[in-house]
Each structure stands twice: as structure tokens, then as C-alpha cells.
Design a protein around this motif. Structure first.
Motif, PDB file in Angstrom:
ATOM      1  N   ARG A   6      28.217 -33.648 -30.447  1.00 29.20           N
ATOM      2  CA  ARG A   6      28.703 -32.344 -31.199  1.00 29.20           C
ATOM      3  C   ARG A   6      27.749 -31.232 -30.680  1.00 29.20           C
ATOM      4  O   ARG A   6      27.423 -30.338 -30.908  1.00 29.20           O
ATOM      5  CB  ARG A   6      28.563 -32.457 -32.698  1.00 29.20           C
TER       6      ARG A   6
ATOM      7  N   PHE B 283      26.723 -22.327 -33.661  1.00 27.43           N
ATOM      8  CA  PHE B 283      25.629 -22.831 -34.266  1.00 27.43           C
ATOM      9  C   PHE B 283      24.795 -21.845 -34.910  1.00 27.43           C
ATOM     10  O   PHE B 283      24.530 -22.134 -36.223  1.00 27.43           O
ATOM     11  CB  PHE B 283      24.884 -23.700 -33.244  1.00 27.43           C
TER      12      PHE B 283
ATOM     13  N   SER C 176      27.169 -30.942 -38.535  1.00 28.38           N
ATOM     14  CA  SER C 176      26.098 -30.475 -38.092  1.00 28.38           C
ATOM     15  C   SER C 176      25.501 -29.511 -39.171  1.00 28.38           C
ATOM     16  O   SER C 176      24.382 -29.315 -39.143  1.00 28.38           O
ATOM     17  CB  SER C 176      26.707 -29.753 -36.511  1.00 28.38           C
TER      18      SER C 176
ATOM     19  N   PRO D 112      21.768 -30.321 -32.230  1.00 25.70           N
ATOM     20  CA  PRO D 112      22.792 -30.699 -32.623  1.00 25.70           C
ATOM     21  C   PRO D 112      23.200 -32.161 -32.336  1.00 25.70           C
ATOM     22  O   PRO D 112      22.377 -32.925 -31.807  1.00 25.70           O
ATOM     23  CB  PRO D 112      23.751 -30.164 -31.272  1.00 25.70           C
TER      24      PRO D 112
END
Length: 461
Positions: free
Chosen positions: A316, A282, A114, A312
Motif C-alpha cells: 500500500r 497519506f 492504512s 505504509p
């Protein structure tokens, strides 16, 4: 566009080229091969030589082989080498040598793919960008990425992974990055390393391949940060830390619907960006990406603006509206750190009942039972209303939960998938997570199928 001529590929590999062919790409899979590709006949679960005839029939420019396969004419367009995998490595090494742009390499226990995709999208409009496909991060994935790289690439993003000690340094030396980033270090593959300190040393080996005066991007807030810093110092790298502290730090992450509005300080510059996710982990990886791209010479403000186009990847942590529920599909893989991040994402979403459907976390070594049991004490678990679990390891977590949080436990994911419709109700927010080999992704597919059908036995609520 020509990526490899027969002469250039032969010079790179020391092989013998048959025919005067031009390859516009490199492929290892006849299912996805394109006309003009050089087909690489790797041997893994199956021998790639068995598929050379098919590859040529599909329009492959040539095939990289160690022998003339059955069903292929002696004068077929081939590049014949003693061994295929070393030849692919040599082709990747030559691809790297002729490229004059900047290489950013990414590794970490969680979030490699990612984060690589974040970096690729953030660089949009800043030249010719090349990035690893999917999770191509192992002993054949890294050389394949480099062999596919056009010579006029401005920025390349290379993902590097590992399962056992000694795997990262050779791949980093092959890629020779200008910037190397570690997303985080967590309890993953403990069977092979014994302790998290061993994992940290292996991750830090990525710095051994850095070009002279390269930059190491390391997470600042870990118990093993000093091990990473020691590895970077030993490589003579410039060290730039990211996290809640350091030269690259997250100043603010404010949820707005299904997005996060973020502000960061990157080496003294303020950068505002939006992520199409509510997962705070993230946002932290995005800080590392921006730091890495700044070190590679990219426009960091423009990179921040482009991050709003990132989402994403499937499996994930992507959030989707599915029938009457909101589904967080995080079923690609799991370890304690990534599960904690997934639970935090679940806890941060507002709406109905929060449900976690969890499969075993694998390759955790002798402490696997305790690591599963400890998830019951995760701070985010207080906000989870119901937990369904599959597998013998997740039984330890299931038994440690208060009775009111226990939903259903099954011996394997298939058993849960068979009764997917009974696991959730309309209005639920549902996290599905587990190691890939636990096959908990089958529950995601069952939920998708179930909620698309109208039969009474699959109705929810």
C-alpha cells in the motif's frame, strides 16, 4: 484473560453451550488460531465445520457451530446456534454493548486500512487500544472485530468496507461509532453503483450508525462533499471537514528525505507530525485521523507525535530499497484516485529514472476503457519516464502514452513478472500498482526474487 465465558457467549447468541469453557480470543482460521480461542465455523468458500476438530486439537477453547461436526465428540466444548454468521454478529453486538470506551469507524474508496493503522498507532499510550486486523471490514470482518474487543477497551478503530449498495449502514449500526470518518470518495466498484454519486451516498451511510451527537469526519475538497455532508446532517451528526480547507486542514507538508514533515490545524490547535512516507495523500488521511481522534477525546498533540511510528503497510505504498532500485510497492489494489496518488508519490521522489509498472484497474463499469486512457493525462505522468503495463484495460493507457514513455505491455501480470529483470535498471525508482485481481503483485515478488539472485539472466542495468 477471559474474553468470553460459555455462559456470556450463550446469552449473547441465544445458543446452547456445551461445557464450562473460557475463551481468550475469537478466530475464524485454523492456520492462525491460538490456544484459548473460540473458533467460529463460518461457511464461505469452505465449510468451517470441516475444521472444528483441527481447531480443538490446536487448543481452541470451544467452537461456534450450527451442528456437531464429524470427528467431534458429542460432549466437545461447543456453542451450538441455528446459524453461525448471525451468531457472530450477535457476539459482536454484545461485545460492543459492554464496551465503555470510544469507537472510531473508518470507510472510504481509498486508504481505509492504512488510515485505520494510522489511528491505532497514533493512539499509543492513550489507554487500551483495539483495532481491526488486516482488512477485516466486511459482513464477517466487522462483527469479528467487535467480538474480539475486550470490555475494558478505551479506543477501538473499526474499518468498514463495501462492494455493493446497502452494505455499510448495517455494519455501522452494528459498530455504533462515536466518530465516523470517510477518507475519500473515488471511482471504485462503479460496476455496482453506476456513478460516483452513488458511491458517495453509500459511503455516507456510515453516519446512520453514529451514536447520539456523534461526529462525522468528511473530506472537504471533493465534488461529492455535499452528498457526504447531507448524509451527516440527516444523521444529526456534528460535521468536521478535513483537507486543504475546513476545521482540520493541512498547513504544510515538506519532504525531508523519505519522510514528510507536516503541520496541521485541528479544530484551532496546531499539530506538528512526521510521516515515514513521501505520499501527500497519506498526509491528508493523517489530518482526518487527527480530527477523528480529537473528536473521540484523545490527546491530539500526543497522537501527532506517535504518527512518526507509522509506515505504509505492505502493498500500500511502502518505499523500500531493493538491490539497485527504490521500489514503491502499491500493488494491493487500485482505482483512478489511488493510481493518481501513487503516480504523485513516484513523481515526488528524487533520484534516477521513474518507472511505473501498472496492472488493470477493475470494477470500473462501462467507462473502464476511458478511465484507463485518462491516466495518460494525469499531471504526474509528465514526470514518469517509462511505463510498463499488463492487462487488456491497461492497453488503453499504454496506447495513449507518447511513444517515448512506452516500455513493455503484456496480456497479463505473469508475462511481465517472467521478465521482471529487464523492466528496470540500477538507480530506477519503480512504482508497481494495479487491482488485486490483476495479480500485478506478482511483479513485485519477481523483482524481489530477481534482485536477490546472482544469475546473469536476472541482473539489472
Amino acid at each position: 484473560m477471559s474474553l468470553w465465558t460459555a455462559a456470556d457467549a450463550a446469552a449473547a447468541t441465544g445458543g446452547r453451550a456445551q461445557g464450562d469453557w473460557l475463551a481468550s480470543g475469537v478466530s475464524i482460521d485454523t492456520r492462525t488460531i491460538r490456544p484459548g480461542d473460540l473458533f467460529v465455523a463460518l461457511t464461505d468458500l469452505r465449510d468451517g465445520h470441516d475444521f472444528v476438530a483441527q481447531a480443538l486439537q490446536k487448543g481452541a477453547a470451544a467452537a461456534l457451530v450450527s451442528r456437531i461436526p464429524e470427528g467431534v465428540t458429542p460432549d466437545a466444548p461447543l456453542l451450538i446456534v441455528p446459524e453461525v454468521l448471525p451468531a457472530l454478529e450477535a457476539l459482536g453486538r454484545a461485545g460492543r454493548a459492554r464496551m465503555g470506551g470510544k469507537i472510531v469507524a473508518i470507510t472510504g474508496s481509498v486508504g481505509k486500512t492504512s488510515t485505520k493503522d494510522m489511528a491505532r498507532i497514533a493512539l499509543a499510550g492513550q489507554g487500551r487500544i483495539h483495532a481491526a486486523e488486516a482488512s477485516y471490514n466486511n459482513h464477517w470482518g466487522v462483527p469479528l472485530t467487535l467480538a474480539r474487543m475486550p470490555a475494558d477497551t478505551d479506543f477501538a478503530i473499526v474499518e468498514i468496507g463495501m462492494n455493493h449498495p446497502g452494505e455499510i449502514a448495517p455494519l455501522s449500526r452494528l459498530a455504533r461509532p462515536h466518530v465516523a470518518m470517510i477518507t475519500t470518495v473515488a471511482a471504485a466498484h462503479l460496476e455496482a453503483f453506476g456513478a460516483i454519486e452513488g458511491i458517495a451516498r453509500e459511503k455516507g451511510a456510515i453516519f446512520e450508525g453514529l451514536e447520539a451527537i456523534g461526529t462525522a469526519i468528511i473530506p472537504e475538497d471533493l465534488p461529492v462533499t455535499q452528498i457526504l455532508r447531507d448524509g451527516a446532517d440527516a444523521a444529526g451528526a456534528i460535521v468536521l471537514g478535513f483537507g486543504q480547507h475546513g476545521m482540520a486542514r493541512l498547513v504544510q507538508a515538506k519532504p525531508e528525505g523519505a519522510a514528510l514533515k507536516c503541520r496541521a490545524r485541528i479544530a484551532g490547535e496546531t499539530v506538528d507530525f512526521t510521516l515515514q512516507t513521501t505520499g501527500a495523500h497519506f498526509a491528508m488521511n493523517a489530518i482526518g485521523v487527527l480530527a477523528a481522534l480529537a473528536a473521540a477525546g484523545a490527546d491530539v498533540s500526543e497522537a501527532g507525535r506517535c504518527l512518526s511510528d507509522w509506515q505504509p503497510p505492505k502493498g500500500r505504498g511502502a518505499v523500500e530499497e531493493l538491490g539497485g532500485i527504490r521500489l514503491i510497492d502499491d500493488a494491493f489494489n487500485a482505482n483512478p484516485a489511488s493510481l493518481a496518488a501513487g503516480l504523485a508519490t513516484l513523481a515526488g521522489l528524487r533520484g534516477g529514472r521513474r518507472v511505473a509498472i501498472l496492472g488493470d484497474m477493475l470494477e470500473l463499469g462501462a467507462d473502464e476503457a476511458d478511465l484507463h486512457r485518462a491516466v495518460a493525462d494525469d499531471p504526474s505522468m509528465a514526470s514518469v519516464d517509462l511505463v510498463h503495463a499488463a492487462g487488456p484495460l491497461m492497453r488503453h493507457l499504454f496506447d495513449a502514452l507518447p511513444a517515448g514513455k512506452r516500455g513493455e505491455w503484456a496480456g497479463n501480470a505473469a508475462e511481465l513478472a517472467a521478465r521482471a529483470g529487464s523492466l528496470v535498471a540500477a538507480g530506477d525508482i519503480v512504482l508497481v500498482k494495479g487491482s488485486k485481481s490483476s495479480k500485478i503483485s506478482s511483479v513485485v515478488e519477481a523483482l524481489r526474487n530477481c534482485l536477490k539472485r546472482e544469475e546473469d539472466e536476472c541482473s539489472i542495468g
